[in-house]
Design a protein around this motif. Structure first.
Motif, PDB file in Angstrom:
ATOM      1  N   GLY A  95      25.882  32.579  43.825  1.00  0.00           N
ATOM      2  CA  GLY A  95      24.621  32.180  42.714  1.00  0.00           C
ATOM      3  C   GLY A  95      24.727  32.850  41.495  1.00  0.00           C
ATOM      4  N   ALA A  96      25.172  34.012  41.537  1.00  0.00           N
ATOM      5  CA  ALA A  96      25.389  34.709  40.086  1.00  0.00           C
ATOM      6  C   ALA A  96      26.337  33.727  39.182  1.00  0.00           C
ATOM      7  N   LEU A  97      27.613  33.104  39.632  1.00  0.00           N
ATOM      8  CA  LEU A  97      28.016  32.362  39.038  1.00  0.00           C
ATOM      9  C   LEU A  97      27.481  30.889  38.443  1.00  0.00           C
ATOM     10  N   GLN A  98      26.844  30.642  39.616  1.00  0.00           N
ATOM     11  CA  GLN A  98      26.203  29.223  39.287  1.00  0.00           C
ATOM     12  C   GLN A  98      25.211  29.222  38.102  1.00  0.00           C
ATOM     13  N   ARG A  99      24.381  30.398  38.160  1.00  0.00           N
ATOM     14  CA  ARG A  99      23.423  30.495  37.121  1.00  0.00           C
ATOM     15  C   ARG A  99      24.029  30.913  35.757  1.00  0.00           C
ATOM     16  N   VAL A 100      25.168  31.450  35.742  1.00  0.00           N
ATOM     17  CA  VAL A 100      25.703  31.787  34.627  1.00  0.00           C
ATOM     18  C   VAL A 100      26.224  30.491  33.811  1.00  0.00           C
ATOM     19  N   VAL A 129      27.434  46.987  52.264  1.00  0.00           N
ATOM     20  CA  VAL A 129      28.647  46.082  51.864  1.00  0.00           C
ATOM     21  C   VAL A 129      28.691  46.061  50.101  1.00  0.00           C
ATOM     22  N   PHE A 130      30.089  46.186  49.772  1.00  0.00           N
ATOM     23  CA  PHE A 130      30.117  46.219  48.413  1.00  0.00           C
ATOM     24  C   PHE A 130      31.104  44.890  48.024  1.00  0.00           C
ATOM     25  N   GLY A 131      30.698  44.598  46.511  1.00  0.00           N
ATOM     26  CA  GLY A 131      31.776  43.280  46.371  1.00  0.00           C
ATOM     27  C   GLY A 131      32.173  43.741  44.894  1.00  0.00           C
ATOM     28  N   GLN A 132      33.166  43.363  44.434  1.00  0.00           N
ATOM     29  CA  GLN A 132      33.444  43.487  42.931  1.00  0.00           C
ATOM     30  C   GLN A 132      34.470  42.315  42.531  1.00  0.00           C
ATOM     31  N   VAL A 133      34.445  41.812  41.300  1.00  0.00           N
ATOM     32  CA  VAL A 133      35.279  41.176  40.474  1.00  0.00           C
ATOM     33  C   VAL A 133      35.362  41.828  39.205  1.00  0.00           C
ATOM     34  N   GLY A 134      36.459  42.329  38.767  1.00  0.00           N
ATOM     35  CA  GLY A 134      36.743  43.024  37.729  1.00  0.00           C
ATOM     36  C   GLY A 134      36.966  44.548  37.807  1.00  0.00           C
ATOM     37  N   ASP A 167      39.518  31.453  36.290  1.00  0.00           N
ATOM     38  CA  ASP A 167      39.941  30.261  37.407  1.00  0.00           C
ATOM     39  C   ASP A 167      39.878  30.937  38.949  1.00  0.00           C
ATOM     40  N   HIS A 168      39.212  30.317  39.860  1.00  0.00           N
ATOM     41  CA  HIS A 168      39.136  30.805  41.257  1.00  0.00           C
ATOM     42  C   HIS A 168      38.950  32.000  41.517  1.00  0.00           C
ATOM     43  N   ALA A 169      38.176  32.893  40.501  1.00  0.00           N
ATOM     44  CA  ALA A 169      37.894  34.291  40.760  1.00  0.00           C
ATOM     45  C   ALA A 169      37.414  34.837  41.848  1.00  0.00           C
TER      46      ALA A 169
END
Length: 311
Positions: A95-100, A129-134, A167-169
């Motif tokens: 959802g975060a990616l879609q809205r960005v 639950v934790f998630g991270q990109v970066g 790409d594909h992150a």
């Protein structure tokens, strides 16, 4: 656990280097608390596109906050197994990616100009639950022990990272972990890494986090926390500093109150970045969940689980 719930605070401070260059803060944060449920997000806009990337960070955090506080999401999370909790977390990142991407289209910008990292935490009393990109920092307290989670392993170029727009992150670089019996956690952008972690190993500097959570449990709020972040000097980066703290404590009459807070938008008068129509894709359904892999080599009875996906 009558009267027990999550308390949270957050702050974002423009880094010294940004101030010297006349730039604003490219970081953003958000959090929401509903009794035994808490969601938090921090994001760091790419310095190479300072200014526009601040909108990517802001939109991503607002998206996570809005989606996770929906009653259907909270209900699904409370019933979720470890595997299903990770699917729900992935839904928040989607959802975060879609809205960005929508915000980029609405403003006529290339989506790469809104590049941002993203750290997210969702928790109730029995699991987190934790998630991270970066390259953010995640620390969690469990059984009075503090551990760094989901540390990004750098390649030969230490100053590079992955953004949610890469790409594909979300398929290749999203790292997730599910933990039980978490009593406190912190999400931070990388601006304070030299102060709050061992740069060589990524291990959390325990006195810092223990002290922050103690102040939070004593009733300290975002104003005093922001002053503390602003007072941190000699961080070797001059980068923006952003952190959200959350801790379980006795909240008394506030146990049933929904509390939200987030960083302000990068500039006044800009279009609303989070569309009011909401999501069209449904929440992931619960199914037969595969067992997760151990997060670390520590004793299994600590009940820490996690999964690191291929970058």
């Amino acid at each position: 656990m009558t009267g027990c719930g999550w308390s949270a605070c957050g702050a974002s401070v423009t880094g010294a280097m940004h101030q010297q260059r006349g730039l604003g803060c490219d970081d953003a944060y958000s959090y929401g608390v509903a009794g035994d449920f808490v969601v938090a997000a921090v994001a760091d806009g790419a310095g190479s596109v300072s200014g526009t990337s601040a909108w990517g960070a802001y939109v991503a955090c607002q998206s996570v906050l809005g989606d996770a506080l929906q009653p259907t999401f909270i209900e699904s999370y409370r019933k979720a197994t470890a595997e299903h909790a990770q699917k729900l977390l992935r839904w928040l990142f989607d959802g975060a990616l879609q809205r960005v991407q929508r915000h980029a289209h609405a403003t006529g910008l290339d989506v790469a100009l809104l590049s941002t990292t993203l750290c997210v935490a969702v928790a109730n009393w029995d699991k987190a639950v934790f998630g991270q990109v970066g390259d953010g920092v995640i620390a969690a307290e469990n059984d009075e022990q503090i551990e760094s989670l989901l540390i990004e392993r750098k390649d030969e170029y230490a100053n590079t990272t992955t953004f949610i727009q890469s790409d594909h992150a979300l398929d290749e670089s999203l790292r997730t972990a599910v933990c039980t019996d978490v009593t406190a956690f912190a999400l931070s952008t990388d601006g304070m890494s030299y102060k709050i972690t061992d740069i060589a190993t990524g291990d959390a500097y325990q006195p810092f986090f223990r002290g922050c959570w103690q102040h939070l449990r004593s009733g300290a709020g975002s104003t005093s926390f922001a002053a503390m972040l602003a007072g941190i000097e000699d961080d070797q980066t001059g980068d923006d500093k952003t952190m959200v703290l959350a801790a379980l404590r006795d909240v008394g009459d506030r146990a049933g109150v929904v509390i939200t807070e987030s960083s302000p938008p990068p500039q006044a008068g800009a279009p609303n970045p989070v569309d009011s129509e909401g999501r069209t894709d449904p929440l992931p359904a619960a199914g037969t969940d595969a067992p997760t892999e151990p997060l670390s080599t520590k004793p299994a009875q600590r009940h820490w689980w996690g999964r690191r996906q291929r970058r």
